[in-house]
Scaffold this motif. Structure first.
Motif, mmCIF file in Angstrom:
data_model
loop_
_atom_site.group_PDB
_atom_site.id
_atom_site.type_symbol
_atom_site.label_atom_id
_atom_site.label_comp_id
_atom_site.label_asym_id
_atom_site.label_seq_id
_atom_site.Cartn_x
_atom_site.Cartn_y
_atom_site.Cartn_z
ATOM 1 N N GLU A 218 0.819 -1.207 0.000
ATOM 2 C CA GLU A 218 0.000 0.000 0.000
ATOM 3 C C GLU A 218 0.860 1.267 0.000
ATOM 4 O O GLU A 218 0.446 2.316 -0.500
ATOM 5 N N ALA A 219 2.072 1.153 0.539
ATOM 6 C CA ALA A 219 2.968 2.312 0.594
ATOM 7 C C ALA A 219 3.305 2.845 -0.790
ATOM 8 O O ALA A 219 3.711 4.003 -0.941
ATOM 9 N N GLU A 220 3.143 2.012 -1.821
ATOM 10 C CA GLU A 220 3.427 2.462 -3.181
ATOM 11 C C GLU A 220 2.377 3.435 -3.700
ATOM 12 O O GLU A 220 2.606 4.114 -4.698
ATOM 13 N N LEU A 221 1.231 3.483 -3.039
ATOM 14 C CA LEU A 221 0.161 4.401 -3.456
ATOM 15 C C LEU A 221 0.418 5.793 -2.878
ATOM 16 O O LEU A 221 0.336 5.995 -1.669
ATOM 17 N N SER A 265 -7.621 -3.218 -5.175
ATOM 18 C CA SER A 265 -7.670 -4.308 -4.193
ATOM 19 C C SER A 265 -6.339 -5.046 -4.088
ATOM 20 O O SER A 265 -6.137 -5.827 -3.158
ATOM 21 N N SER A 266 -5.441 -4.816 -5.027
ATOM 22 C CA SER A 266 -4.160 -5.525 -5.002
ATOM 23 C C SER A 266 -3.183 -4.915 -4.005
ATOM 24 O O SER A 266 -2.138 -5.505 -3.722
ATOM 25 N N TYR A 267 -3.508 -3.746 -3.460
ATOM 26 C CA TYR A 267 -2.621 -3.091 -2.498
ATOM 27 C C TYR A 267 -3.000 -3.510 -1.075
ATOM 28 O O TYR A 267 -4.185 -3.474 -0.715
ATOM 29 N N VAL A 268 -2.023 -3.911 -0.287
ATOM 30 C CA VAL A 268 -2.295 -4.378 1.073
ATOM 31 C C VAL A 268 -1.448 -3.603 2.081
ATOM 32 O O VAL A 268 -0.355 -3.125 1.774
#
Length: 343
Positions: A218-221, A265-268
């Protein structure tokens, strides 16, 4: 993993039937099931993999892995993804009477209808006989003065598609029939095509149906890409001009929403990443011999692992303690006693 299930096939029991439960078949099945396709794997336990004495070149196992453990792992993976494993031998695959889908007839159980079939049996394709012209599907050769036929390993295209709509071949195939890890890759490639075709049946089009199954941090967002409107703008810029339907149509908006949902949904989050890592290691440990796991670690590590969430979650505490020599236990008890006495 897709956030939307492809449109259900009302006249079929399954979306996908995979014949063969080795690396090619289970690899294909995992990807299909993770997409949300109702998938069954028929496996009688005759995979060519079982002819190996020990597998030493399957990536991820530095000292190799015994066949039974790997076989258990790939079946567990398929079931965890949502597949059903049916330990029955498939005798035939035929076209359904209405021409939609197939009838898969096992040796012992009831016939199963499936919208798509993936063949994944290295040494046998005879159960496919009758789906296409025999000369196209089988090669003839002579041996010992007798004439035999063999499934043509070049019958299917690179992506597994065949002249028979809905039939895909992962194996027999020149790409899959030499090494187990190549077979797994072939299965994944074929599943990729199956998933795209299922999405196209549900209204997607080729350019957007080719998805990727992965999990990202999720940090990539950043702030820009946390905004759904930014994703909508990106989708329209990339696919709007060449879309086969008007960008104001319900179909376009539905596909765009599903594609964006899948991406987001692929980001966690970090906690979920840690949780998945623990679950993954515990699942792996459950397939390993407890004594061998214990023997590979020193006594201090084993004692530290008791009652902690580590790779050894799959091994109970009693087994861990049995694997530690008594002197190590006494030393550790003395350390704990000294610590408590000085506090």
């Amino acid at each position: 993993m897709s956030t939307t299930d492809p449109e259900a096939t009302h006249d079929c029991d399954r979306d996908v039937a995979v014949v063969g439960g080795g690396p090619a078949g289970c690899s294909a099945a995992v990807f299909c099931a993770r997409e949300g396709l109702d998938t069954v794997v028929f496996d009688r336990g005759r995979s060519s993999l079982k002819r190996c004495a020990h597998l030493e070149n399957y990536l991820g196992f530095p000292a190799g892995i015994d066949i039974e453990t790997l076989y258990g792992l790939i079946h567990d993976h398929a079931e965890t993804a949502g597949c059903e494993i049916d330990s029955d031998l498939v005798e035939s695959v035929d076209r359904a009477d209405d021409g939609e889908g197939f009838v898969v007839t096992p040796q012992e159980g009831d016939p199963v209808t499936a919208r798509r079939v993936i063949a994944a049996t290295r040494y046998d394709g005879s159960y496919l006989r009758g789906l296409d012209d025999g000369a196209a599907m089988f090669e003839t050769y002579e041996e010992g003065g007798e004439e035999h036929d063999w499934f043509d390993r070049e019958y299917a295209a690179h992506d597994g598609t065949t002249p028979v709509d809905g039939l895909y071949v992962a194996s027999p195939s020149e790409e899959a029939d030499t090494q187990a890890i190549m077979a797994a890759g072939r299965g994944a490639r074929v599943a990729h095509r199956v998933i795209a075709d299922a999405r196209i049946d549900d209204g997607w089009w080729e350019a957007v149906a080719d998805g990727v199954d992965w999990v990202r941090r999720e940090a990539e967002l950043d702030d820009e890409w946390n905004d759904r409107d930014r994703w909508t703008e990106w989708f329209d810029d990339h696919y709007g001009d060449d879309a086969p339907v008007d960008t104001d149509s319900d179909r376009y908006r539905r596909v765009r929403a599903a594609a964006i949902d899948e991406s987001l949904s692929s980001y966690v989050e970090p906690d979920e990443i840690e949780e998945r890592a623990a679950e993954g290691q515990a699942a792996l440990a459950s397939h390993l011999d407890a004594d061998r796991v214990a023997g590979a670690l020193d006594a201090e590590t084993l004692l530290d692992a008791v009652d902690t969430e580590t790779l050894l979650d799959g091994v109970d505490d009693e087994t861990l303690l049995d694997a530690v020599d008594e002197d190590s236990v006494r030393d550790r008890a003395a350390e704990l006693g000294a610590t408590r006495g000085g506090s």
